[in-house]
Design a protein around this motif. Structure first.
Motif, PDB file in Angstrom:
ATOM      1  N   HIS A  54      57.799  45.031  18.030  1.00 39.97           N
ATOM      2  CA  HIS A  54      58.125  45.892  18.725  1.00 39.97           C
ATOM      3  C   HIS A  54      57.170  46.653  19.819  1.00 39.97           C
ATOM      4  O   HIS A  54      57.464  46.764  20.756  1.00 39.97           O
ATOM      5  CB  HIS A  54      59.144  47.011  18.025  1.00 39.97           C
ATOM      6  CG  HIS A  54      60.359  46.664  17.593  1.00 39.97           C
ATOM      7  ND1 HIS A  54      61.407  46.131  18.090  1.00 39.97           N
ATOM      8  CD2 HIS A  54      60.745  46.225  16.205  1.00 39.97           C
ATOM      9  CE1 HIS A  54      62.283  45.663  17.535  1.00 39.97           C
ATOM     10  NE2 HIS A  54      62.025  45.724  16.451  1.00 39.97           N
ATOM     11  N   ALA A  58      56.920  46.343  23.597  1.00 44.23           N
ATOM     12  CA  ALA A  58      57.110  47.488  24.390  1.00 44.23           C
ATOM     13  C   ALA A  58      55.830  47.474  25.581  1.00 44.23           C
ATOM     14  O   ALA A  58      56.039  47.735  26.602  1.00 44.23           O
ATOM     15  CB  ALA A  58      56.868  48.694  23.713  1.00 44.23           C
ATOM     16  N   SER A  63      60.967  45.191  25.712  1.00 44.96           N
ATOM     17  CA  SER A  63      61.866  46.279  25.209  1.00 44.96           C
ATOM     18  C   SER A  63      62.801  46.770  26.336  1.00 44.96           C
ATOM     19  O   SER A  63      63.679  47.258  26.120  1.00 44.96           O
ATOM     20  CB  SER A  63      60.947  47.442  24.225  1.00 44.96           C
ATOM     21  OG  SER A  63      60.565  46.707  22.980  1.00 44.96           O
ATOM     22  N   ALA A  64      61.715  47.266  27.183  1.00 39.62           N
ATOM     23  CA  ALA A  64      62.571  47.694  28.522  1.00 39.62           C
ATOM     24  C   ALA A  64      63.618  46.779  29.025  1.00 39.62           C
ATOM     25  O   ALA A  64      64.919  47.138  29.480  1.00 39.62           O
ATOM     26  CB  ALA A  64      61.702  47.980  29.500  1.00 39.62           C
ATOM     27  N   ALA A 128      63.206  49.320  18.484  1.00 40.95           N
ATOM     28  CA  ALA A 128      62.694  49.069  19.788  1.00 40.95           C
ATOM     29  C   ALA A 128      62.827  50.212  20.600  1.00 40.95           C
ATOM     30  O   ALA A 128      61.811  50.575  21.413  1.00 40.95           O
ATOM     31  CB  ALA A 128      63.417  47.913  20.296  1.00 40.95           C
ATOM     32  N   LEU A 132      59.913  52.748  22.317  1.00 40.32           N
ATOM     33  CA  LEU A 132      60.084  52.620  23.892  1.00 40.32           C
ATOM     34  C   LEU A 132      60.038  54.021  24.471  1.00 40.32           C
ATOM     35  O   LEU A 132      59.557  54.540  25.457  1.00 40.32           O
ATOM     36  CB  LEU A 132      61.302  51.997  24.385  1.00 40.32           C
ATOM     37  CG  LEU A 132      61.450  51.610  25.724  1.00 40.32           C
ATOM     38  CD1 LEU A 132      60.333  50.761  26.413  1.00 40.32           C
ATOM     39  CD2 LEU A 132      62.817  50.980  26.251  1.00 40.32           C
TER      40      LEU A 132
END
Length: 210
Positions: A54, A58, A63-64, A128, A132
């Motif tokens: 993760h 990121a 992740s976004a 995640a 983030l």
């Protein structure tokens, strides 16, 4: 450097988050009670590898993208939830192992514990969301090296967490040395871990993106 600011606050926050009891703590302690220090260490390293997945996501923006795509989020959520529930059911139905299986855990068992730790975190969209939201708070908005900054902070967080989990594994294994000789105790540990995985699976399935 790298646009990272208030590194001391990040480390302090990370340590406090790591030592706060949670599902990872329960998993490491449970495996340590079942299989000794090596089982707990395998669980801790698996959890760390799942977290690194993760952190890397990121850093490169996956992740976004995942949070922005409801379809991708739903797929990961359902796959992760199914994995957790199935793993939990397997633990509930498993028979306790004693004697040589406790004193000298075979490589396949340690590998299974490690992979469970990896997948439990890697397939959990909640992890995640955490990275983030947490990592960008300590990186300057105009930093030209955000991916590297995220990786650096993530590795610091993972290292402190891994050390803490290894300490927990050592203490839990030592404290449970005699208890692990009891088939009843091992059976209850299996049930506790199985219930934990099923509970996490249900929570992941109900998770909604913001």
């Amino acid at each position: 450097m790298l646009g990272i600011h208030e590194i001391w606050l990040f480390i302090l926050s990370g340590v406090l988050l790591n030592i706060t009891p949670g599902p990872d703590t329960v998993y490491v302690i449970g495996r340590s009670m079942q299989m000794g220090w090596r089982g707990g260490a395998a669980a801790a390293l698996g959890i760390s590898c799942g977290c690194f997945f993760h952190v890397t996501a990121a850093a490169i923006g996956l992740s976004a993208l995942l949070m922005a795509s409801s379809t991708a989020f739903s797929i990961l959520k359902l796959v992760g939830a199914a994995y957790l529930v199935v793993t939990g059911l397997q633990m509930l139905w498993s028979r306790p192992a004693l004697a040589s299986a406790i004193d000298e855990p075979v490589r396949s068992s340690l590998r299974r514990v490690f992979l469970q730790g990896v997948f439990t975190n890697a397939l959990n969209p909640k992890v995640a969301l955490f990275f983030l939201a947490f990592l960008p708070q300590f990186v300057a908005a105009d930093s030209a090296h955000k991916p590297l900054a995220f990786l650096t902070l993530g590795l610091i967080f993972i290292c402190t967490g891994t050390l803490w989990c290894l300490v927990l594994a050592a203490f839990a294994a030592r404290a449970a040395h005699r208890l692990r000789r009891s088939e009843g105790v091992i059976a209850w540990v299996n049930r506790a871990l199985g219930g934990l995985f099923i509970y996490l699976g249900i929570r992941v399935a109900m998770l909604e993106t913001r």
